[in-house]
Write an enzyme that holds these catalytic residues in place. Structure first.
Site, PDB file in Angstrom:
ATOM      1  N   GLY A 265       1.019  -5.271   1.264  1.00  0.00           N
ATOM      2  CA  GLY A 265       0.116  -5.265   0.381  1.00  0.00           C
ATOM      3  C   GLY A 265       0.480  -6.015  -0.830  1.00  0.00           C
ATOM      4  O   GLY A 265      -0.398  -6.591  -1.642  1.00  0.00           O
TER       5      GLY A 265
ATOM      6  N   LEU B 183       0.712  -1.185  -0.227  1.00  0.00           N
ATOM      7  CA  LEU B 183       0.170  -0.091  -0.006  1.00  0.00           C
ATOM      8  C   LEU B 183       0.880   1.253   0.021  1.00  0.00           C
ATOM      9  O   LEU B 183       1.974   1.291   0.744  1.00  0.00           O
ATOM     10  CB  LEU B 183      -0.740   0.064   1.191  1.00  0.00           C
ATOM     11  CG  LEU B 183      -1.794  -1.237   1.251  1.00  0.00           C
ATOM     12  CD1 LEU B 183      -2.781  -0.924   2.381  1.00  0.00           C
ATOM     13  CD2 LEU B 183      -2.386  -1.767  -0.006  1.00  0.00           C
TER      14      LEU B 183
ATOM     15  N   ASN C  65       4.745  -7.481   6.693  1.00  0.00           N
ATOM     16  CA  ASN C  65       5.464  -6.994   7.591  1.00  0.00           C
ATOM     17  C   ASN C  65       4.732  -5.794   8.525  1.00  0.00           C
ATOM     18  O   ASN C  65       5.330  -5.074   9.015  1.00  0.00           O
ATOM     19  CB  ASN C  65       6.795  -6.450   7.149  1.00  0.00           C
ATOM     20  CG  ASN C  65       6.585  -5.393   5.540  1.00  0.00           C
ATOM     21  OD1 ASN C  65       5.455  -5.753   5.053  1.00  0.00           O
ATOM     22  ND2 ASN C  65       7.174  -4.367   5.727  1.00  0.00           N
ATOM     23  N   GLU C  66       3.541  -5.732   8.334  1.00  0.00           N
ATOM     24  CA  GLU C  66       2.841  -4.647   8.924  1.00  0.00           C
ATOM     25  C   GLU C  66       3.231  -4.091  10.161  1.00  0.00           C
ATOM     26  O   GLU C  66       3.326  -2.941  10.612  1.00  0.00           O
ATOM     27  CB  GLU C  66       1.182  -4.720   9.047  1.00  0.00           C
ATOM     28  CG  GLU C  66       0.632  -4.616   7.703  1.00  0.00           C
ATOM     29  CD  GLU C  66       0.616  -5.618   6.657  1.00  0.00           C
ATOM     30  OE1 GLU C  66       1.428  -6.712   6.654  1.00  0.00           O
ATOM     31  OE2 GLU C  66       0.121  -5.749   5.449  1.00  0.00           O
TER      32      GLU C  66
END
Ligand code: CO8
Length: 260
Positions: A111, A66, A135-136
């Site tokens: 994303g 994202l 990996n957020e």
């Protein structure tokens, strides 16, 4: 603005190759996602298109995930519109009737990994420099439940739990080991292998394959479609918090510093 996608549709095989070209790193911006969803919708409606290969025309990166700039310092209205587009991308891909193959010719964090996970099969370039994963948490943000579900459906609960808590990015060979990707091939063979693979999948009668795919994925899809507005509200509340904005700012700084 120049098109962010190049779609090559081969009428004789019924397979479309979608090259993402949103320089420098194919970040999934609102503009990109809007164009992407329209393109997928068009192919989905075209009865002669039965297969879709997703790949990148940017060197070294499949998709950086994202676009952080669509989540940083933006109004709640913008964040809501952006999140709806992210949901739409996932819904379209995860429920596609086409055979979908991710030809992952570069890194694919967050994303980008989600996009790959929506496909029926993942082929990645055998290159230790390329990484893939959700990996957020490394950005101080949390992968939403439908990101988590998509990963569980692919690699199982335990692996997902550890990967999400630590925000793990896997090298291509580790990604193969845990089943996050299905096959590694030399970089220059990613697309040709994807083309061969889609042919194999297309030998199965469409209706039988499509009903089976839907049977496997429908519960996961229904969970989001029945909670879409609440999911948007949750995202907007979360992402506009001062503490979360601060984490994103620090992560952006880190990305810039890492360059020099
Ligand atoms: N969004 C916006 N800009 C980005 C992004 C991104 N995701 N990724 C990279 N960029 C920018 C960089 O800041 C850099 O900008 P500039 O040239 O102005 O300094 C430019 O793109 C090029 O980047 P690099 O120099 O880092 O390029 P490399 O080829 O060295 O590396 C990578 C490419 C590996 C893709 C690297 O850029 C990277 O790791 N990027 C970050 C990827 C990432 O962590 N993405 C996570 C996005 S969040 C997400 O997808 C899910 C969020 C779910 C939200 C849930 C909340 C509730």
């Amino acid at each position: 603005t120049s098109p962010k996608l190049k779609v090559d549709f081969n009428q004789s095989t019924g397979v479309a190759v979608m090259h993402m070209q949103n320089p420098p790193v194919n970040s999934l911006s609102l503009g990109f996602l809007t164009e992407f969803c329209i393109a997928v919708e068009k192919l989905e409606m075209d009865k002669s298109c039965r297969g879709l290969i997703l790949t990148s025309s940017q060197p070294k990166v499949f998709s950086a995930g994202l676009d952080i700039m669509d989540m940083y310092g933006k109004s709640p209205e913008h964040c809501a519109e952006f999140w709806r587009a992210v949901q739409e991308m996932w819904l379209k891909l995860y429920s596609s009737n086409m055979v979908t193959i991710a030809a992952i010719n570069g890194s694919s964090p967050a994303g980008g990994c989600l996009m790959s996970l929506t496909c029926d099969y993942r082929i990645m370039a055998d290159n230790p420099r390329y990484s893939i994963g959700l990996n957020e948490t490394q950005l101080g943000i949390v992968a939403p439940f439908w990101f988590k579900d998509t990963m569980i459906n692919t690699v199982g609960h335990r692996t997902t739990e550890m990967a999400l808590e630590l925000g793990l990015l896997y090298s291509s060979s580790d990604a193969l080991k845990i089943g996050l990707v299905d096959q590694l091939v030399p970089e220059d063979q990613v697309l040709t292998t994807a083309t061969k693979t889609v042919t194999k999948w297309l030998a199965i009668p469409d209706h039988a394959r499509q009903i089976t795919k839907s049977m496997m994925r429908k519960p996961t899809i229904d969970k989001l479609t029945s909670n879409r507005e609440a999911d948007i509200q949750f995202f907007v509340n979360f992402i506009t918090k001062d503490s979360i904005q601060k984490s994103l700012g620090m992560y952006l700084e880190m990305l810039k510093k890492r360059k020099s």
